[in-house]
Design an enzyme around this catalytic site. Sequence first.
Site: not given
Lengths: 260, 260, 260, 260, 260
Positions: A143, A176-178
């Site tokens: 994500l 997840a990519k943040i």
Amino acid sequence: MRSVVDTPISRDGRSIIIAMDHGLERGPIVFEDNPERADPSAVFDIATHDAVTGLAVHQGVAETYYPSYDDSVNLVAKLNGKTSMVMGDRYSPPIWSVESAAELGADAIGYTVYTGSNREADMFSEFAAAREDARDADLPVVLWSYPRGQGVNDHNAPDTVAYAARIGLELGADMAKIKYPGTREGVEWAVRVAGELPVLMSGGASVSEEAFLRDVATFMAGGGKGLTVGRNIWQRANPTATLDKLERLVFEDATVEDVL
Amino acid sequence: MRSVVDTPISRDGRSIIIAMDHGLERGPIVFEDNPERADPSAVFDIATHDAVTGLAVHQGVAETYYPSYDDSVNLVAKLNGKTSMVMGDRYSPPIWSVESAAELGADAIGYTVYTGSNREADMFSEFAAAREDARDADLPVVLWSYPRGQGVNDHNAPDTVAYAARIGLELGADMAKIKYPGTREGVEWAVRVAGELPVLMSGGASVSEEAFLRDVATFMAGGGKGLTVGRNIWQRANPTATLDKLERLVFEDATVEDVL
Amino acid sequence: MRSVVDTPISRDGRSIIIAMDHGLERGPIVFEDNPERADPSAVFDIATHDAVTGLAVHQGVAETYYPSYDDSVNLVAKLNGKTSMVMGDRYSPPIWSVESAAELGADAIGYTVYTGSNREADMFSEFAAAREDARDADLPVVLWSYPRGQGVNDHNAPDTVAYAARIGLELGADMAKIKYPGTREGVEWAVRVAGELPVLMSGGASVSEEAFLRDVATFMAGGGKGLTVGRNIWQRANPTATLDKLERLVFEDATVEDVL
Amino acid sequence: MRSVVDTPISRDGRSIIIAMDHGLERGPIVFEDNPERADPSAVFDIATHDAVTGLAVHQGVAETYYPSYDDSVNLVAKLNGKTSMVMGDRYSPPIWSVESAAELGADAIGYTVYTGSNREADMFSEFAAAREDARDADLPVVLWSYPRGQGVNDHNAPDTVAYAARIGLELGADMAKIKYPGTREGVEWAVRVAGELPVLMSGGASVSEEAFLRDVATFMAGGGKGLTVGRNIWQRANPTATLDKLERLVFEDATVEDVL
Amino acid sequence: MRSVVDTPISRDGRSIIIAMDHGLERGPIVFEDNPERADPSAVFDIATHDAVTGLAVHQGVAETYYPSYDDSVNLVAKLNGKTSMVMGDRYSPPIWSVESAAELGADAIGYTVYTGSNREADMFSEFAAAREDARDADLPVVLWSYPRGQGVNDHNAPDTVAYAARIGLELGADMAKIKYPGTREGVEWAVRVAGELPVLMSGGASVSEEAFLRDVATFMAGGGKGLTVGRNIWQRANPTATLDKLERLVFEDATVEDVL
């Protein structure tokens, strides 16, 4: 989430994913300083580096170039996208199906959700549908967790980044990519509230190599599990050199001083 | 994209496609100076010229006239459309299914996407669905790649045209129709960022034959693979003469001086 | 389009279709001067006249009254509709399926499209779906082709009427109902740009019988193939007398002087 | 509704359900005072308390943590959700399917409806669809019945709370979670208009333990069947102590004086 | 429409249907003066009166209480609904499927359409779908035909009520519930334009018994076929007494003087 440890896009639980969705998302202007990288083959070549666990591209690029690299590159099928020309509420529609991506041999799917946008609800529902399809196809889901919109003052603020990480866990992503929240404390809090979900740092706009590597090192020290990087690799004159250093930071616990 | 070299709408990788969707898109006013061309048969007749690799029309025109020309014309089924009467956000809905077009004997599908419009997302999703259907039906897909909207100042500007070309690659078209960006450098950049995707020049409004041919010649010299042309053919008194010249420019590497 | 010559709603390629969708579209006020015509049976009785090739009504009226007239009246199933009470963008949603109409024994389907409305796109897509269903059911499709909206200054203007006629051809209708454009030249142009598509004159609001018949005669002289008429028939004291005259104008090439 | 008496989420017709959807709904800020509760395992551990009849979480948290607790915790699959970052009309889209929840072993489903919001209609339809799926999967349905919007001045007002309770009955929920309306009379009226539908008190924001327990006691005295509680449990230093007291209030008819 | 004469909700072509959808549509405030009627059982009991041919309730109430009354009450399944809290365009979404209603044993379906609302088109399409489902399930369809919106000045005006009645015929309902238009002439016109469709009077807000019965008598004298009544029955102290009188007015051709 399910563990990504046993999937191709992770090595010992850590990942370096190269993203090249910018041709659609930002336009060919991103290739102006390094025109040879406008050729997707050039970026696929970069992605054959041992440190790279996946390459994220859109449908057309994947269909055209991936067949020549299916032995040497792991494909992250980026399922949704938009251009930088469109105004109004931030929204990225699905433009590639999991079924079609799986048929092409994808190793994972990638999906962007702009939480906080007036179209958050549409993206939540569409992400949920893609995630279920990915479960059926046995593909892990990465994500791109990007808060945006009227209610989001600063999408790099630690609280916002932590919220982005938690959203990955709550929505059932496998990774997840943040954004980089600026400090090690910020990273630690984001990692903590993400629970068992591995979080990757978003590469962002090109900065000096040292600045970039310092951020990556801090992110890893704070508990991050790697990064998804685009312009900070393929906009550089020598992407391989940078990838060599990232490999040590991400997979070998090197410090930034070790690699500089 | 998949290679169009082995499809009817391309000859040695190059194409001249005649478009006659203007009856719907612009209204019968386009036929006023040459009323006999209001009869679709007249345009189908023009399209039997050896140089023409396809004729793009909407469902009703295809269903009514194509059966008499199925041996002599290659049909590009234009799947979506709108009129010039409608105001508001630029949007072209699907009005013909790939399945029905294939049943009629179509050789390719054509689809317009107005990137940058507030309805970009809808068109991206609908194009993606049509493209998947076209894959199933084994039909190549020609994208009318037309940036439009609040964020697009000049849709003929080189940067915008290059973006349009790249969008064709990213979205998985097999061929993209783009505007003429005004200079050979502009064409070269658009061709470069399109990677392996063949780009065709959009004919646009009628201009003098010489001006038109010069643009085509520059487009080909810059790496273009042909053109999609409507009014600059069937609004002329002698379309055959112009097609003879286009044939030399596009397929025989003639210069504009050779043909004038 | 497919030829309607061999269908019940056409005789030698010409048609007189009575429409009675006004109970929904305009409300019972249309029956105030002739209350007995509020009874649909009265209009079905009128439609048994030899000159009439079809009667267009909505689902409820058809289901209730058509079974008693299935030997003597050809049913045009009007698939979409709206009331005059609704404000905002002109839009007529589908409220009857082709499948259900075919089951009832319909001989053709009728569909209104308000081109130029902000909801043109929805109506184009929904019309396309209905048209495909009608193809499957082997029923001809009559398009009420009605430009409306911000971009339409005068829907009776010759250019607009010609556009309406062409839209019928482009969208794949088998017959199109258009406004009377005011002059024989206007009719000829509309007929010309419609190609092989037969165009019918819309009856419109009640006018004197002579004025109405003159318009019909001009429409036929200009190449029209008949008319779809409602109020100018069933709002009259003696519809049969008017139908006798229309029969001569439409099917027997009589002039208006012949019949007056 | 169907009786929940024989389902795992009820004991003798009464329930204490812990909710931990706040990571998505409000963000990690809810864990700031008690960071160890950011780890979903910590809340699952709390939910193993004998008094707890169910734990409501979103898809990702359930998929990741529930498999380790499937013997000791009853899962209430919270099917829809939103973040606190989104502006505009209150709306919570479905992001988890009943089928997928059932596959994971859910014991019930939970669904929020913001009645009175401009998107009430969407939520009514989507809730209805989820409810039918839940019937097919034989899972009870808990409705978070939350009036919100322009027409709702005070969502804690007795009339509004009673309306919320009745909505649960009318929409076919098997249990409804409503706000505490402030007085025993308010509870009694809400309980009365809910007919046979059991109503649970919504825990709300953290308050002193005594204040909280007094509200619960009044709610039970007024005919309530238990509560759904989140922050008033897992934001406390000692959730077990509070649950011990709630157990007596809810299941053993203790008074607040008995337990303080 | 199909004849309702042979269905349970009609006796000799006339009907008295009790509606109790007010718990959802208006909220529990409708029960304040007679709190025992908040219990749906109390209204089901009333509906066992011999004069009553059907009881219209929403899904949750039907599922919970109808099984105890399936021998003594005919169920009209009210498929769509909204609350009084919601602002904006009048719209009532489908919240119960015909299939599910039929499974529960419904004898008819009820559906509200707010003609003239900006969402008229959605309601027309959704009603049409429900009507087709009801045909498949062999259930008669009662339309709550309620003009509302910007273009509707007075929904009790005779012209508006007549339009509402005609809409019932045009849309294919089997029975339509309309407002009382104030005079016998108004009723006669509405009945006339409805053709063969039976029209029922809407009970409306509580008024004195005499005033209510006079309206009913005038409605019957004008050709009405009965009524759908809610508050004027179950908000009264003695509903049975009023039903005794209604029975004589509706089924026995009594005058209001006979029954008072």
